[in-house]
Every structure is written in C-alpha cells, then in structure tokens.
Design an enzyme around this catalytic site. Structure first.
Site, short mmCIF file in Angstrom:
data_model
loop_
_atom_site.label_atom_id
_atom_site.label_comp_id
_atom_site.label_asym_id
_atom_site.label_seq_id
_atom_site.Cartn_x
_atom_site.Cartn_y
_atom_site.Cartn_z
N SER A 1 -10.37 20.78 66.76
CA SER A 1 -9.62 21.52 65.74
C SER A 1 -8.19 20.98 65.70
O SER A 1 -7.99 19.82 65.37
CB SER A 1 -9.65 23.02 66.03
OG SER A 1 -8.99 23.75 65.04
N THR A 2 -7.21 21.78 66.10
CA THR A 2 -5.81 21.36 66.06
C THR A 2 -5.60 20.09 66.87
O THR A 2 -5.95 20.03 68.04
CB THR A 2 -4.91 22.48 66.62
OG1 THR A 2 -5.19 23.70 65.95
CG2 THR A 2 -3.44 22.12 66.44
N HIS B 1 -12.44 21.35 62.39
CA HIS B 1 -12.05 22.47 61.53
C HIS B 1 -11.15 21.97 60.41
O HIS B 1 -9.97 21.64 60.63
CB HIS B 1 -11.31 23.54 62.33
CG HIS B 1 -12.15 24.19 63.37
ND1 HIS B 1 -11.62 24.87 64.44
CD2 HIS B 1 -13.49 24.29 63.52
CE1 HIS B 1 -12.59 25.36 65.19
NE2 HIS B 1 -13.74 25.01 64.66
N MET C 1 -7.33 24.91 68.83
CA MET C 1 -6.91 26.28 69.05
C MET C 1 -8.13 27.19 69.09
O MET C 1 -9.10 26.96 68.39
CB MET C 1 -5.96 26.70 67.93
CG MET C 1 -5.29 28.04 68.12
SD MET C 1 -4.14 28.37 66.76
CE MET C 1 -5.29 28.67 65.42
N ASP D 1 -13.74 28.09 69.97
CA ASP D 1 -14.96 27.63 69.33
C ASP D 1 -15.55 26.47 70.12
O ASP D 1 -14.85 25.52 70.46
CB ASP D 1 -14.65 27.19 67.88
CG ASP D 1 -15.89 26.90 67.08
OD1 ASP D 1 -16.96 27.43 67.42
OD2 ASP D 1 -15.79 26.14 66.10
#
Length: 369
Positions: A170-171, A197, A290, A293
C-alpha cells in the site's frame, strides 16, 4: 504528545481552506503553514518546520513535481503527500511523483461544490495517512486491529515447491515495486500476482510503468486471463483479484465484493483466493503499507505450509502491513527491500529442488526430529 505539523501547498484558496478545516478537526494534527505554490513552500519549510507536506501537483511558478525535487534535495526524509486530481494526467503525474520520492498521495474530490461530501472524502483518505507518516502508526492501526493467535517460528524446512508468488502493498508500494520487480530475472519460473491499494486508472498506469522497467511482462489483470510464468499481474483499482480453476487451467478473476480492511482491491482477498487453489505451494510477500491488510491471508497461507516474507521497518515508508505480519509471528523472513528480490528467487529455486526422501530423513535426524 506533540501534534503533527502540516504544511499545505496548493494554489486554490478553496482547496487550502478545505484542507485546513479537515486537518484542524484532528486532535493530533495542526496546520503549521500554507503556501500558494512550490516556490513559496520552499521558503516556508525552514520557517514553520513541518512534520509533513501536502503538495498540490499543478501550480504556477513551481509545480508539485519540481517542488518535490527541491524538497528531496534539501529535506530527504520529510514526508510528502501529493494531492492530485483523479484524471489520466493527474494519475500519471502522481506516479511520477511517487517514483521521485513522494511518500503517498490522496486524490482530490471530483467536485468541491458539495462541501460536506468533499470534506468527508478528504478526511477519510488524508488524515490516516498524515498520522501514519508523522509517526503515529499505533493511533492509525489500533481502531481496526484484531487479535491474532501467537504462532511460533517454523519448526522444519518447507518442502512444498513454490508455484505462485503473491505480493501485497500500500503506502510506499509503487516505489517498493519499482525497486523489487525489475530485479526479477526474465526466466522467473512462476507467475506473480500483486495487489497495490490504488484507484482505477492508477493501477493501469502503474502496470505500464513497471512493464517498461521489468524483464517480466507486467499488466493490469483482466478476468479470464490464463495464469502462466513470466507475467506479473496487478489487481485493477476497485476490484479484488482472485483465481479459479477452469478444467486443467488457472484463470484470473476480478470482483467487486465488499471492501476488506477498508480496501478494494484487498491483499487479504487475493491471498485467500490463491491459498484456496495452491495451499502451501506459494510464497506471500507483504511490503510497506498502512493498516494490516494481508495479515489474515498470511496467517492462512502459513497454516497451509506456505512461506511468508515481510519487508523490514527500516526500509518501509509505513510499517503497518508488514509490521502486523511480523508482530503476529507470521513471517518466515523479515528483509530489507533491497534483499527481497534475491530472497524470492532463492525461495522459488530452492523449493523447486525438493529434497529427496533420503536427504529429508537425514535432515530431520540431524535436527533431532
């Protein structure tokens, strides 16, 4: 605890006010300053000493990309979140910014007319990222955290061959993928699925960018494609990525089932789908991101006998997702990003050379089993 100090950089008075109002609502953040363009922002940074910068992409005098270059020269560790429009041009520029050192991005509301909905959208997307990047990861992750069973370290060598690699991030993910995937060789022997994401359009552009840099083919996944070695598939924005068996072949599926962990595509959904077909014959990799998940899916993969690797905290932009895997003792290896590609190659090649029954028995006897 001191509040996180945010510098807002945007040429629109309306956007500056919207961001200021949303940030001021948070008890853990404060607006340290505002700037109407990048040139002004560069002068403000030493004056207001921000913990993070929210940076518009399109501005007069000095735009977001040019400003980001200067920020990285002067303040290499200062987190920067790009505030970009949800357009083809905005997505392409955002990806360029992410590969140029931006920490993360948030898409602007499609309309600023409905102030309430615009505020809600910015609040839900921006505030958690600001808190995470300011170092308040515990505050961000705690509301959605769920307990995991405590698992011990693996007790024996994994003998199942790796037939697929699944990666979640993600991030910080676009940069991490941009460093990891080009290091994989052209003859990499198993297929790779990736969930990053990102919204629609961004994932297609990410796949195109990675395809231009990798020895393996990279593309955005489409339903019905046959799974095969030599290709990396990126989950399309707003769709979960999965797998199903069709006669003797495995094909990609996409769906719009409800978001998981607040995400669609979700890493857990992809991990779970792959595990249903491959069981322990898989390697899961959880990179910077972040939240948590991927942790539930990693637990299932490990229980089935698969391998789980996690990126270390030092090289992660945000150690939420890999941190959840590590804290719950689900990772077989915790590695810096620069070592991940070789570790993946080693795991795949070693697993394909399965131990013979004789050598396996000798190994177990030597270890007192």
């Amino acid at each position: 605890m001191a509040k996180g100090r945010v510098l807002i950089v945007d040429d629109s008075v309306v956007v500056r006010r919207l961001l200021s109002d949303v940030i001021t609502e948070s008890s853990e953040l404060v607006v340290a300053g505002i700037a109407a363009n990048g040139r002004i922002a560069l002068g403000r940074i030493p004056q207001v000493n921000p913990d993070i910068v929210v940076l518009d992409v399109e501005m007069p005098e000095l735009d977001g990309l040019q400003t980001l270059v200067e920020i990285r020269k002067l303040y290499p560790r200062l987190p920067v979140v790009m505030f970009s429009s949800l357009t083809e041009r905005g997505a392409a520029t955002t990806l360029e910014a992410l590969t140029g050192g931006a920490s993360d991005y948030v898409t602007k509301p499609t309309s600023l007319g409905g102030q309430g909905s615009a505020s809600d959208q910015v609040r839900s997307q921006l505030i958690p990222k600001l808190l995470a990047l300011c170092g308040n990861r515990v505050k961000v992750d705690a509301p959605s955290a769920r307990p995991f069973p405590t698992l011990g370290a693996p007790q024996r060598a994994i003998l199942s061959p790796v037939e697929i690699v699944v990666i979640g991030t993600s991030t910080g993910g676009p940069n991490a993928l941009g460093e990891l995937l080009p290091r994989l060789p052209a003859d990499f022997p198993v297929p790779i699925l990736v969930t990053q994401h990102m919204p629609p359009m961004f994932t297609r552009l990410l796949a195109e960018r990675l395809n231009s840099k990798c020895q393996l083919a990279v593309r955005e996944a489409q339903a019905g494609e046959l799974l095969a070695p030599g290709t990396i598939w990126i989950a399309p924005g707003d769709f979960h990525l999965g797998l199903e068996r069709s006669e003797s072949e495995t094909v990609l599926t996409i769906n719009q089932d409800p978001p998981e962990n607040g995400c669609r595509p979700a890493v857990d959904s992809m991990f779970r789908s792959a595990a249903a077909l491959y069981g322990g014959k898989m390697l899961a990799v959880v990179l910077t991101g972040m939240g948590q998940d991927g942790a539930r899916g990693a637990e299932q993969i490990r229980e089935l006998g698969g391998q789980v690797f996690a990126q270390d905290e030092e090289t992660s932009v945000v150690w939420g997702m890999p941190g959840a895997v590590v804290r719950n003792q689900l990772a077989h290896k915790v590695l810096p990003l620069q070592a991940m590609a070789q570790a993946i190659c080693d795991a795949v090649s070693l697993s394909l050379k399965r131990e013979s029954p004789v050598s396996a028995n000798r190994s177990e006897l030597a270890n007192g089993r």
